[in-house]
Motif scaffolding. Structure first.
Motif, PDB file in Angstrom:
ATOM      1  N   ARG A 160      25.954  40.031  47.620  1.00  0.00           N
ATOM      2  CA  ARG A 160      24.750  39.665  48.379  1.00  0.00           C
ATOM      3  C   ARG A 160      24.232  38.287  47.978  1.00  0.00           C
ATOM      4  N   ASP A 161      24.331  37.980  46.660  1.00  0.00           N
ATOM      5  CA  ASP A 161      23.835  36.703  46.144  1.00  0.00           C
ATOM      6  C   ASP A 161      24.850  35.570  46.282  1.00  0.00           C
ATOM      7  N   GLY A 162      25.999  35.862  46.883  1.00  0.00           N
ATOM      8  CA  GLY A 162      26.997  34.830  47.111  1.00  0.00           C
ATOM      9  C   GLY A 162      27.806  34.456  45.879  1.00  0.00           C
ATOM     10  N   LEU A 163      27.785  35.306  44.852  1.00  0.00           N
ATOM     11  CA  LEU A 163      28.493  35.004  43.610  1.00  0.00           C
ATOM     12  C   LEU A 163      29.888  35.611  43.554  1.00  0.00           C
ATOM     13  N   ALA A 164      30.115  36.647  44.341  1.00  0.00           N
ATOM     14  CA  ALA A 164      31.408  37.334  44.353  1.00  0.00           C
ATOM     15  C   ALA A 164      31.736  37.760  45.769  1.00  0.00           C
ATOM     16  N   ALA A 165      33.023  38.014  45.989  1.00  0.00           N
ATOM     17  CA  ALA A 165      33.486  38.526  47.283  1.00  0.00           C
ATOM     18  C   ALA A 165      34.366  39.736  47.018  1.00  0.00           C
ATOM     19  N   ARG A 166      34.235  40.710  47.891  1.00  0.00           N
ATOM     20  CA  ARG A 166      35.004  41.945  47.750  1.00  0.00           C
ATOM     21  C   ARG A 166      35.938  42.056  48.953  1.00  0.00           C
ATOM     22  N   ALA A 167      37.175  42.487  48.686  1.00  0.00           N
ATOM     23  CA  ALA A 167      38.156  42.688  49.757  1.00  0.00           C
ATOM     24  C   ALA A 167      38.877  44.006  49.493  1.00  0.00           C
ATOM     25  N   PRO A 168      39.373  44.641  50.539  1.00  0.00           N
ATOM     26  CA  PRO A 168      40.109  45.895  50.339  1.00  0.00           C
ATOM     27  C   PRO A 168      41.365  45.663  49.488  1.00  0.00           C
ATOM     28  N   HIS A 169      41.667  46.617  48.625  1.00  0.00           N
ATOM     29  CA  HIS A 169      42.893  46.555  47.823  1.00  0.00           C
ATOM     30  C   HIS A 169      44.070  46.799  48.772  1.00  0.00           C
ATOM     31  N   PRO A 170      45.109  45.952  48.737  1.00  0.00           N
ATOM     32  CA  PRO A 170      46.207  46.111  49.694  1.00  0.00           C
ATOM     33  C   PRO A 170      47.036  47.382  49.480  1.00  0.00           C
ATOM     34  N   ASP A 227      45.759  50.288  47.622  1.00  0.00           N
ATOM     35  CA  ASP A 227      44.953  51.454  47.250  1.00  0.00           C
ATOM     36  C   ASP A 227      43.692  51.468  48.107  1.00  0.00           C
ATOM     37  N   ARG A 228      43.656  52.348  49.096  1.00  0.00           N
ATOM     38  CA  ARG A 228      42.516  52.397  50.024  1.00  0.00           C
ATOM     39  C   ARG A 228      41.205  52.724  49.326  1.00  0.00           C
ATOM     40  N   ARG A 229      41.280  53.382  48.179  1.00  0.00           N
ATOM     41  CA  ARG A 229      40.058  53.788  47.475  1.00  0.00           C
ATOM     42  C   ARG A 229      39.480  52.674  46.618  1.00  0.00           C
ATOM     43  N   SER A 230      40.177  51.565  46.523  1.00  0.00           N
ATOM     44  CA  SER A 230      39.793  50.506  45.604  1.00  0.00           C
ATOM     45  C   SER A 230      39.560  49.208  46.369  1.00  0.00           C
ATOM     46  N   SER A 231      38.759  48.346  45.791  1.00  0.00           N
ATOM     47  CA  SER A 231      38.581  47.014  46.364  1.00  0.00           C
ATOM     48  C   SER A 231      38.794  45.977  45.268  1.00  0.00           C
ATOM     49  N   LEU A 232      39.101  44.781  45.692  1.00  0.00           N
ATOM     50  CA  LEU A 232      39.336  43.672  44.767  1.00  0.00           C
ATOM     51  C   LEU A 232      38.131  42.747  44.805  1.00  0.00           C
ATOM     52  N   VAL A 233      37.758  42.228  43.658  1.00  0.00           N
ATOM     53  CA  VAL A 233      36.576  41.382  43.546  1.00  0.00           C
ATOM     54  C   VAL A 233      37.001  40.032  42.979  1.00  0.00           C
ATOM     55  N   THR A 234      36.533  38.979  43.607  1.00  0.00           N
ATOM     56  CA  THR A 234      36.773  37.624  43.101  1.00  0.00           C
ATOM     57  C   THR A 234      35.450  36.880  43.045  1.00  0.00           C
ATOM     58  N   LEU A 235      35.394  35.875  42.205  1.00  0.00           N
ATOM     59  CA  LEU A 235      34.224  35.006  42.178  1.00  0.00           C
ATOM     60  C   LEU A 235      34.327  34.007  43.318  1.00  0.00           C
ATOM     61  N   THR A 236      33.207  33.735  43.938  1.00  0.00           N
ATOM     62  CA  THR A 236      33.144  32.652  44.909  1.00  0.00           C
ATOM     63  C   THR A 236      33.031  31.337  44.141  1.00  0.00           C
ATOM     64  N   GLN A 237      33.097  30.233  44.852  1.00  0.00           N
ATOM     65  CA  GLN A 237      32.892  28.943  44.172  1.00  0.00           C
ATOM     66  C   GLN A 237      31.513  28.898  43.533  1.00  0.00           C
ATOM     67  N   THR A 238      30.527  29.450  44.218  1.00  0.00           N
ATOM     68  CA  THR A 238      29.167  29.510  43.660  1.00  0.00           C
ATOM     69  C   THR A 238      29.142  30.381  42.405  1.00  0.00           C
ATOM     70  N   GLY A 239      29.846  31.506  42.441  1.00  0.00           N
ATOM     71  CA  GLY A 239      29.904  32.391  41.285  1.00  0.00           C
ATOM     72  C   GLY A 239      30.607  31.750  40.104  1.00  0.00           C
ATOM     73  N   GLU A 240      31.696  31.042  40.360  1.00  0.00           N
ATOM     74  CA  GLU A 240      32.414  30.351  39.284  1.00  0.00           C
ATOM     75  C   GLU A 240      31.543  29.256  38.677  1.00  0.00           C
ATOM     76  N   ARG A 241      30.832  28.534  39.511  1.00  0.00           N
ATOM     77  CA  ARG A 241      29.927  27.482  39.028  1.00  0.00           C
ATOM     78  C   ARG A 241      28.804  28.105  38.192  1.00  0.00           C
ATOM     79  N   ALA A 242      28.249  29.227  38.664  1.00  0.00           N
ATOM     80  CA  ALA A 242      27.184  29.918  37.923  1.00  0.00           C
ATOM     81  C   ALA A 242      27.704  30.418  36.579  1.00  0.00           C
ATOM     82  N   ARG A 243      28.928  30.947  36.563  1.00  0.00           N
ATOM     83  CA  ARG A 243      29.521  31.427  35.304  1.00  0.00           C
ATOM     84  C   ARG A 243      29.664  30.287  34.308  1.00  0.00           C
TER      85      ARG A 243
END
Length: 148
Positions: free
Chosen positions: A77-87, A89-105
């Motif tokens: 919601r805060d634009g720090l991470a993005a979630r995508a379906p796991h290719p 495993d339908r029950r799981s999702s993958l999380v990555t940092l956005t550019q904003t999230g990486e900069r904040a980290r």
């Protein structure tokens, strides 16, 4: 070692952790408007790059899957991470940092390192980390014994 020695150790350790967390969080929020919990979550996601799962956020932060999922929702919601379906495993999702999230980290880590340099001083952090890691491993071993 006496009961008093053990209780004094426990009290000092818990008090120090609480005071250190509060002081570091005040400085982090003052400079970045981000809390330590958020920085920790960003660091966990980055440590599992290129993608993390909610399960890793849960395990590494020591929180439930539900709490980790809600945490990732807030990061998204805060634009720090993005979630995508796991290719795979339908029950799981993958999380990555956005550019904003990486900069904040990176910014948050810089602030926290400077804060820790000031708050901790010249303590041998390698030795302290080794001791705390040993104590944490012992807790894990004892907890595993409780589960059986």
């Amino acid at each position: 070692m006496t009961v008093t020695d053990r209780m004094d150790f426990f009290d000092a350790l818990v008090r120090y952790e609480t005071d250190l967390w509060n002081a570091a969080e005040r400085e982090l929020q003052s400079e970045t408007h981000m809390g330590l919990g958020t920085l920790q979550a960003l660091r966990v996601i980055a440590s599992h790059a290129p993608v993390a799962r909610v399960n890793e956020v849960s395990r590494d932060l020591g929180i439930t899957i539900g709490a980790a999922s809600k945490f990732v929702d807030r990061l998204e919601r805060d634009g720090l991470a993005a979630r995508a379906p796991h290719p795979d495993d339908r029950r799981s999702s993958l999380v990555t940092l956005t550019q904003t999230g990486e900069r904040a980290r990176r910014e948050g880590e810089g602030v926290l390192v400077r804060s820790l340099e000031r708050l901790v001083g010249d303590v041998d952090l390698t030795a302290a980390t080794t001791l705390l890691t040993r104590l944490q491993a012992r807790l894990g071993t004892l907890a595993e014994g409780d589960a059986s």
